[in-house]
Design a protein around this motif. Structure first.
Motif, PDB file in Angstrom:
ATOM      1  N   VAL A 370       0.831  -1.202   0.000  1.00 51.84           N
ATOM      2  CA  VAL A 370       0.000   0.000   0.000  1.00 51.84           C
ATOM      3  C   VAL A 370       0.869   1.257   0.000  1.00 51.84           C
ATOM      4  CG1 VAL A 370      -2.012  -1.091   1.041  1.00 51.84           C
ATOM      5  CG2 VAL A 370      -0.238  -0.152   2.523  1.00 51.84           C
ATOM      6  N   PHE A 371       0.288   2.372  -0.448  1.00 51.78           N
ATOM      7  CA  PHE A 371       1.025   3.625  -0.645  1.00 51.78           C
ATOM      8  C   PHE A 371       1.811   3.993   0.608  1.00 51.78           C
ATOM      9  CE2 PHE A 371       0.322   6.595  -4.297  1.00 51.78           C
ATOM     10  CZ  PHE A 371       1.440   7.386  -4.084  1.00 51.78           C
ATOM     11  N   PHE A 372       3.131   4.139   0.438  1.00 46.75           N
ATOM     12  CA  PHE A 372       4.024   4.449   1.556  1.00 46.75           C
ATOM     13  C   PHE A 372       4.125   5.956   1.798  1.00 46.75           C
ATOM     14  CE2 PHE A 372       8.171   5.107   3.568  1.00 46.75           C
ATOM     15  CZ  PHE A 372       8.191   4.122   4.538  1.00 46.75           C
ATOM     16  N   SER A 373       4.319   6.730   0.764  1.00 46.95           N
ATOM     17  CA  SER A 373       4.488   8.177   0.900  1.00 46.95           C
ATOM     18  C   SER A 373       3.198   8.846   1.363  1.00 46.95           C
ATOM     19  CB  SER A 373       4.900   8.780  -0.443  1.00 46.95           C
ATOM     20  OG  SER A 373       6.081   8.193  -0.927  1.00 46.95           O
ATOM     21  N   LYS A 374       3.354   9.951   2.040  1.00 46.74           N
ATOM     22  CA  LYS A 374       2.190  10.753   2.413  1.00 46.74           C
ATOM     23  C   LYS A 374       1.523  11.285   1.149  1.00 46.74           C
ATOM     24  CE  LYS A 374       0.913  15.021   4.843  1.00 46.74           C
ATOM     25  NZ  LYS A 374       1.420  16.162   5.640  1.00 46.74           N
ATOM     26  N   ILE A 375       0.198  11.157   1.089  1.00 48.73           N
ATOM     27  CA  ILE A 375      -0.509  11.700  -0.065  1.00 48.73           C
ATOM     28  C   ILE A 375      -1.878  12.217   0.359  1.00 48.73           C
ATOM     29  CG2 ILE A 375      -1.215   9.350  -0.754  1.00 48.73           C
ATOM     30  CD1 ILE A 375      -1.168  10.467  -3.679  1.00 48.73           C
ATOM     31  N   ASP A 376      -2.032  13.525   0.248  1.00 53.19           N
ATOM     32  CA  ASP A 376      -3.296  14.201   0.537  1.00 53.19           C
ATOM     33  C   ASP A 376      -4.205  14.022  -0.672  1.00 53.19           C
ATOM     34  OD1 ASP A 376      -5.379  15.896   1.134  1.00 53.19           O
ATOM     35  OD2 ASP A 376      -4.165  17.734   1.148  1.00 53.19           O
ATOM     36  N   LEU A 377      -5.297  13.299  -0.483  1.00 56.28           N
ATOM     37  CA  LEU A 377      -6.194  12.950  -1.581  1.00 56.28           C
ATOM     38  C   LEU A 377      -7.394  13.883  -1.702  1.00 56.28           C
ATOM     39  CD1 LEU A 377      -6.137   9.077  -1.021  1.00 56.28           C
ATOM     40  CD2 LEU A 377      -5.075  10.319  -2.914  1.00 56.28           C
ATOM     41  N   THR A 378      -7.461  14.909  -0.858  1.00 54.17           N
ATOM     42  CA  THR A 378      -8.599  15.827  -0.866  1.00 54.17           C
ATOM     43  C   THR A 378      -8.144  17.205  -1.325  1.00 54.17           C
ATOM     44  OG1 THR A 378      -9.613  14.625   0.967  1.00 54.17           O
ATOM     45  CG2 THR A 378     -10.434  16.849   0.533  1.00 54.17           C
ATOM     46  N   PRO A 379      -8.543  17.646  -2.523  1.00 56.73           N
ATOM     47  CA  PRO A 379      -8.134  18.966  -3.013  1.00 56.73           C
ATOM     48  C   PRO A 379      -8.640  20.084  -2.111  1.00 56.73           C
ATOM     49  CG  PRO A 379      -9.048  17.633  -4.781  1.00 56.73           C
ATOM     50  CD  PRO A 379      -9.351  16.918  -3.495  1.00 56.73           C
ATOM     51  N   GLY A 380      -7.884  21.177  -2.063  1.00 54.50           N
ATOM     52  CA  GLY A 380      -8.278  22.318  -1.262  1.00 54.50           C
ATOM     53  C   GLY A 380      -7.599  22.330   0.097  1.00 54.50           C
ATOM     54  N   SER A 381      -8.124  23.178   0.985  1.00 56.63           N
ATOM     55  CA  SER A 381      -7.485  23.375   2.290  1.00 56.63           C
ATOM     56  C   SER A 381      -7.651  22.166   3.216  1.00 56.63           C
ATOM     57  CB  SER A 381      -8.061  24.621   2.969  1.00 56.63           C
ATOM     58  OG  SER A 381      -9.475  24.501   3.119  1.00 56.63           O
ATOM     59  N   GLU A 382      -8.715  21.412   3.016  1.00 55.84           N
ATOM     60  CA  GLU A 382      -8.926  20.222   3.843  1.00 55.84           C
ATOM     61  C   GLU A 382      -7.998  19.102   3.380  1.00 55.84           C
ATOM     62  OE1 GLU A 382     -12.761  17.854   5.672  1.00 55.84           O
ATOM     63  OE2 GLU A 382     -12.806  18.437   3.559  1.00 55.84           O
ATOM     64  N   GLU A 383      -7.490  18.326   4.353  1.00 57.21           N
ATOM     65  CA  GLU A 383      -6.613  17.213   4.017  1.00 57.21           C
ATOM     66  C   GLU A 383      -7.346  15.894   4.239  1.00 57.21           C
ATOM     67  OE1 GLU A 383      -3.101  17.601   6.366  1.00 57.21           O
ATOM     68  OE2 GLU A 383      -2.336  19.308   5.225  1.00 57.21           O
ATOM     69  N   GLY A 384      -7.180  14.976   3.284  1.00 52.48           N
ATOM     70  CA  GLY A 384      -7.808  13.666   3.398  1.00 52.48           C
ATOM     71  C   GLY A 384      -6.806  12.573   3.077  1.00 52.48           C
ATOM     72  N   TYR A 385      -6.754  11.554   3.954  1.00 55.48           N
ATOM     73  CA  TYR A 385      -5.749  10.498   3.815  1.00 55.48           C
ATOM     74  C   TYR A 385      -6.404   9.116   3.838  1.00 55.48           C
ATOM     75  CZ  TYR A 385      -2.638  14.357   4.852  1.00 55.48           C
ATOM     76  OH  TYR A 385      -1.983  15.572   4.821  1.00 55.48           O
ATOM     77  N   ASN A 386      -5.796   8.197   3.125  1.00 54.32           N
ATOM     78  CA  ASN A 386      -6.297   6.833   3.028  1.00 54.32           C
ATOM     79  C   ASN A 386      -5.908   6.055   4.276  1.00 54.32           C
ATOM     80  OD1 ASN A 386      -7.086   4.248   2.299  1.00 54.32           O
ATOM     81  ND2 ASN A 386      -5.635   4.058   0.614  1.00 54.32           N
ATOM     82  N   MET A 387      -6.894   5.635   5.054  1.00 51.20           N
ATOM     83  CA  MET A 387      -6.629   4.939   6.314  1.00 51.20           C
ATOM     84  C   MET A 387      -6.133   3.513   6.114  1.00 51.20           C
ATOM     85  SD  MET A 387      -7.216   7.236   8.615  1.00 51.20           S
ATOM     86  CE  MET A 387      -6.570   8.375   7.388  1.00 51.20           C
ATOM     87  N   ASP A 388      -6.285   2.976   4.899  1.00 53.27           N
ATOM     88  CA  ASP A 388      -5.823   1.615   4.633  1.00 53.27           C
ATOM     89  C   ASP A 388      -4.347   1.585   4.235  1.00 53.27           C
ATOM     90  OD1 ASP A 388      -6.550  -1.248   4.320  1.00 53.27           O
ATOM     91  OD2 ASP A 388      -6.067  -0.905   2.211  1.00 53.27           O
ATOM     92  N   ALA A 389      -3.766   2.755   3.931  1.00 50.80           N
ATOM     93  CA  ALA A 389      -2.371   2.856   3.513  1.00 50.80           C
ATOM     94  C   ALA A 389      -1.513   3.320   4.695  1.00 50.80           C
ATOM     95  CB  ALA A 389      -2.258   3.806   2.330  1.00 50.80           C
ATOM     96  N   TRP A 390      -0.225   3.579   4.430  1.00 45.70           N
ATOM     97  CA  TRP A 390       0.691   3.985   5.501  1.00 45.70           C
ATOM     98  C   TRP A 390       0.290   5.322   6.123  1.00 45.70           C
ATOM     99  CZ3 TRP A 390       4.887   1.169   7.367  1.00 45.70           C
ATOM    100  CH2 TRP A 390       5.236   0.007   6.650  1.00 45.70           C
ATOM    101  N   ASP A 391      -0.510   6.132   5.419  1.00 40.22           N
ATOM    102  CA  ASP A 391      -0.999   7.384   6.008  1.00 40.22           C
ATOM    103  C   ASP A 391      -1.899   7.141   7.211  1.00 40.22           C
ATOM    104  OD1 ASP A 391       0.191   9.531   4.677  1.00 40.22           O
ATOM    105  OD2 ASP A 391      -1.144   9.324   2.951  1.00 40.22           O
ATOM    106  N   GLY A 392      -2.422   5.929   7.355  1.00 41.76           N
ATOM    107  CA  GLY A 392      -3.198   5.589   8.546  1.00 41.76           C
ATOM    108  C   GLY A 392      -2.338   5.079   9.689  1.00 41.76           C
ATOM    109  N   TYR A 393      -1.019   5.021   9.451  1.00 39.27           N
ATOM    110  CA  TYR A 393      -0.075   4.457  10.437  1.00 39.27           C
ATOM    111  C   TYR A 393       1.200   5.312  10.406  1.00 39.27           C
ATOM    112  CZ  TYR A 393      -3.280   0.559   9.616  1.00 39.27           C
ATOM    113  OH  TYR A 393      -4.403  -0.219   9.465  1.00 39.27           O
TER     114      TYR A 393
END
Length: 523
Positions: A370-393
């Motif tokens: 699963v995606f290792f690097s941090k990746i904000d998936l929500t455009p705009g000022s709000e940040e959204g991260y995939n909890m199933d990837a390393w961004d959830g850990y």
């Protein structure tokens, strides 16, 4: 390597298969007393139809050996999962040669295909020459398998070159496995599969190809599903062309499972896990060290390609904490920062760090899901991260990134699957600090078929908010890499369609990473 068709010389071809089959009967194995007895009346076994319908494979190469695999099945997609085989042990002869005509057989022997392991065969070879190409095949009664080509890893201390392709996410119903055929045509020394080798879902109305059986829950279900995949000729060709190193993700069992926690409440989940693990072992070229014990299977392991590459193959499912904040893409989820949350589990994390601290390889590669690097998936000022990837850990991820920087790792590379898109990113030491130095590179392969044909649309919003991410593409395919002493070259290979057979593969993007500089340089 160019995008033009690769010449047939050196390839495991239909001609090679036929030559191997014709020659097998002339060898000592063809006169096996056991094999002859099986065909005689009164031996207690009916004469088998073609039992090699699932092809052959090899895997986990060492400098002196490799695993050879086949699984006997005369009726491979039978609903009962037994593959049409009798409830008896079937002797299977095997041989290994330095040439595709088998005029120079260097090893041979006999294995037992037992019903309690789905009549699978795992032969762990030793005593071969390092960095060498070999051909192999199997026989039982009068049936002879296709010919496979494999190779051993180079000797310790050797550098040289390695061409390696890696892939992920092959849904049988969502397209044709042409990408596997194109991968075989690239003549790789090694193939890595990073998970979702098969999918558990039942057939869908919009499937391109018919998926057999219900959603997989029982051993019979999983055996049937693996068998259907293995009957695909393009997948068989890729397995017969080079040794594979495999790890799973979620769909080999169930979507987004986490250790002993299913995606949805399920009292039978642990029985399902045990069945899925057994079927996975039965159908992969794994060593006996990965033979399952109940609901457990040892999958993370380390393989070296001489002193050029260390492959640290991870298991990011079996030991993880449950996904934070209800899973999916989430904003404002503080739980993902909890230092006690882990994707790898403490023991595997320490194993990774120990491997970093003791390495002497030019390149250290994490093969994972699963995606290792941090990746904000929500455009705009709000940040959204995939909890199933390393961004959830986050803490677990940053500890490993820090170890990559502070250890003996000279060049750190993370290989990733799962997301059905091509991506490329530079790994930050601390991903929450945009000015943090890069400590490695991440190459993410798209799917073989999952998600269908895809399109040529961009993802500019996400790319602009994640400046360490350098590439995105939504087509199916795989990644072809070439490791040398001085650089890593990564070719992102894409297909225009998977809804139709035999689409060509082209290189949509190439990056070069120079030795000692974790920067993605467009070629």
């Amino acid at each position: 390597m160019s995008d033009s068709n690769v010449p047939l010389s050196g390839r495991v071809t239909r001609r090679a298969v036929l030559l191997g089959a014709a020659a097998f009967g002339a060898t000592a194995l063809g006169g096996s007393a056991v094999a002859n007895a099986l065909a005689m009346p009164g031996a207690g076994m009916r004469k088998l139809a073609d039992p090699f319908t699932l092809g052959v494979a090899s895997g986990d190469p060492l400098s002196d050996g490799v695993v050879l695999w086949t699984r006997l099945a005369t009726d491979p997609t039978a609903d009962d999962g037994l593959g049409g085989m009798p409830d008896k042990v079937v002797p299977v002869q095997w041989e290994v040669a330095t040439d595709e005509k088998f005029s120079d057989v260097v090893q041979s022997g006999e294995a037992q295909a037992a019903p309690d392991l789905g009549h699978s065969v795992h032969v762990e070879l030793q005593g071969l020459q390092p960095g060498a190409e070999y051909f192999y095949r199997f026989k039982t009664q009068d049936a002879i398998s296709p010919v496979g080509r494999t190779r051993t890893a180079p000797a310790a201390g050797a550098l040289g070159e390695l061409t390696m392709c890696f892939a992920s996410c092959a849904h049988y119903g969502e397209g044709y496995f042409t990408a596997y055929k194109r991968m075989a045509e690239d003549e790789p020394h090694l193939i890595l599969h990073l998970g979702d080798y098969q999918y558990e879902y039942a057939a869908a109305d919009d499937d391109v190809r018919e998926v057999l059986g219900p959603e997989t829950r029982t051993l019979a279900n999983y055996r049937q599903r693996h068998a259907q995949y293995k009957t695909d000729p393009d997948l068989q060709l890729a397995h017969a062309t080079a040794p594979w190193v495999v790890v799973w993700d979620d769909h080999e069992l169930e979507n987004n499972w986490a250790d002993e926690t299913p995606e949805k409440p399920d009292d039978g989940f642990l029985d399902r896990r045990e069945a899925a693990f057994q079927a996975y072992y039965e159908n992969m070229p794994l060593r006996s060290s990965s033979k399952p014990s109940g609901i457990d299977l040892q999958l993370y392991r380390r393989l070296s390609w001489g002193s050029l590459v260390n492959f640290h193959m991870l298991d990011t499912r079996q030991y993880r904490s449950n996904q934070a904040c209800g899973d999916g893409v989430q904003s404002g989820c503080d739980d993902r920062e909890d230092p006690k949350r882990s994707l790898t589990g403490a023991e595997q994390e320490q194993w990774i760090i120990d491997g970093f601290n003791s390495t002497s390889s030019r390149w250290d590669v994490l093969g994972q899901q699963v995606f290792f690097s941090k990746i904000d998936l929500t455009p705009g000022s709000e940040e959204g991260y995939n909890m199933d990837a390393w961004d959830g850990y986050v803490a677990n991820r940053d500890r490993i990134a820090n170890a990559m920087s502070d250890s003996k790792v000279r060049n750190g590379v993370v290989l990733t699957g799962d997301v059905h898109r091509h991506w490329a990113a530079e790994i930050k030491r601390t991903h929450d600090d945009p000015d943090s130095p890069a400590v490695g590179t991440e190459l993410v392969t798209t799917s073989i078929t999952s998600g269908g044909d895809g399109d040529d649309g961009g993802n500019d919003d996400v790319l602009s908010e994640n400046p360490h991410v350098k590439y995105y593409a939504n087509r199916r395919g795989y990644v072809r890499t070439k490791f040398t002493e001085t650089q890593l070259r990564a070719d992102y290979r894409t297909l225009s369609k998977v809804s139709e057979k035999d689409a060509p593969a082209t290189t949509s993007k190439t990056f070069v990473v120079e030795d000692g500089n974790p920067t993605l340089n467009p070629a």
